[in-house]
Design an enzyme around this catalytic site. Structure first.
Site: not given
Length: 457
Positions: A234, A49-50, A52, A145-146, A190
């Site tokens: 976000k 997480e966080h 990439d 991740s929509s 994503d």
């Protein structure tokens, strides 16, 4: 293969209830029928997480929930967008004058990101218009991740209407870059998993260059996604970009500490690569070079030998220029330790020891602890949900996605799944009276879904 373009499928719309319903709504809206449909899946990040956007590998899988767009090219130069969800109003604009308002993360702006990304990649100015109807069943603002699925969908829609071809990797890189038009300084996970996913396997996604490696998940366990029901967009807050800037500043201070050319360093991974040392050694350097107390902008300027104006205009993003304190030590510690956990997770999956599920669960638990304490991207509801999931049989549970709300992902032994789902549903959703609309999809087991594809009719 990643060198190929997205899969094209010929289908009979009448045999797919969702496509048929979308076709009927399209006809009602635009008075015509779609020429093709595009699908892009959401994703769940299992671990990583966080990191990439710091240059490190992540380990997501696509989920079955997706974005679906019905498309009809038109001879005018007007882009008309509609959504099956009445909460998202219609939008139209000239295809040759795309304006994306960073101050308002409205749904149609994500489509415009993908459209503009393809337009700029090919340097096109005279674009045909299109009618598009969007249908999504990924819970919004849930960390699945929509928004990126919509960007990816829009990129493929535009590519198809133009009659152009690109590989999945090229498309993923364009869409990752173009989503930044909305103001979010994301890293590319994503979009990469949306294009590169394959049914039945998670993927280790690596960057620079972008590549994806299959990771076979344990057959005796199920991954369960639970929605905290706290929505977090976000792009609507500066939480996310502040973390990106804290990591960037940490990278620059660490580089300067080791006498590297710090001005050209942007990501924490670059410091490790330039030094040629392990993640464990980077953690030791972080202890040595950075202090746990927050840094003020003035102290950062002193450390780097630059003016406040240079800090604001040359390093910080527009929506982080007025931040008063930056936590560099904590963010770097999280990133380097999380990057190590991703590699360890992949190694355990490859070696498949008898206690594999327990070991993977422990890494997920450590990841949540680091996200909560060092990266401070959790929230009370996520922490409560993680505790409930562990209490009722999850070997490991953690927040997934950006955090500050959204979903958790848990690894649950397959033989405990039914009791786990029932107990978590009662403990988190019923007792707290979180009555949810069906589209929230509060709690569901998932398996690795498929990549993005184009439906030709």
């Amino acid at each position: 293969m990643a060198t190929e373009g997205p899969a094209v499928r010929r289908v009979q719309v009448a045999e797919h209830p969702r496509l048929l319903k979308l076709k009927e709504m399209f006809n009602s809206k635009f008075g015509s029928i779609p020429k093709f449909y595009v699908r892009a899946p959401g994703r769940v990040n299992i671990i990583g997480e966080h990191i990439d956007y710091c240059g490190y590998s992540v380990l997501p899988m696509a989920v079955e929930q997706d974005m679906l767009i019905a498309v009809e090219p038109v001879k005018t130069h007007v882009l008309q967008l509609a959504n099956t969800n009445p909460l998202y109003p219609d939008f139209s604009t000239s295809a040759n004058n795309i304006q994306i308002d960073k101050t308002k993360p409205l749904w149609h702006n994500y489509f415009l990101c993908g459209f503009k990304g393809i337009q700029e990649h090919f340097g096109l100015s005279d674009l045909t218009g299109m009618n598009c109807l969007v249908d999504g069943n990924i819970p919004p603002s849930s960390g699945l991740s929509s928004s990126s699925a919509l960007v990816c969908c829009a990129g493929l829609v535009t590519l198809t209407v133009l009659g152009m071809n690109l590989s999945k990797v090229e498309l993923a890189e364009i869409c990752a870059k173009s989503e930044r038009y909305i103001g979010t300084e994301g890293g590319g996970m994503d979009q990469s998993i949306s294009f590169l996913a394959e049914e039945g396997t998670a993927k280790l996604i690596e960057f620079s260059p972008l590549r994806a490696t299959d990771v076979k998940l344990p057959s005796g366990a199920v991954f369960v996604i639970a929605n905290s029901c706290v929505e977090m967009n976000k792009a609507a807050t500066s939480h996310f970009n502040i973390r990106v800037m804290e990591c960037r500043l940490a990278a620059k201070l660490l580089a300067k500490h080791k006498s590297l050319p710090w001005k050209e360093v942007l990501r924490l991974e670059e410091v490790q690569a330039k030094l040629g040392i392990s993640l464990e050694e980077m953690l030791l350097i972080t202890e040595d070079a950075l202090h746990p107390e927050p840094y003020s902008p003035e102290e950062l300027c002193k450390c780097l030998g630059i003016s406040l104006q240079e800090l604001k205009t040359q390093i910080l993003s527009p929506n982080t220029q007025d931040v008063l304190t930056f936590k560099l030590y904590q963010r770097a510690k999280h990133v380097y330790s999380e990057a190590a956990r991703v590699l360890q997770f992949k190694k355990i999956c490859e070696e498949a020891p008898d206690n594999m599920v327990q070991l993977l669960g422990e890494l997920m638990n450590q990841s949540h602890m680091s996200c909560r304490d060092m990266y401070e991207c959790s929230c009370p509801e996520l922490d409560q949900l993680v505790d409930i999931c562990r209490k009722f049989g999850a070997q490991g549970s953690r927040l997934t996605g950006a955090g500050w709300g959204g979903c958790t992902v848990s690894i649950v032994p397959a033989d405990k799944l039914s009791s786990f789902l029932a107990n978590v549903h009662e403990a988190y959703y019923q007792r707290s009276n979180r009555s949810l609309a069906p589209e929230k999809q509060s709690l569901f087991a998932t398996k690795p879904g498929e990549d993005l594809w184009l439906i030709d009719i």
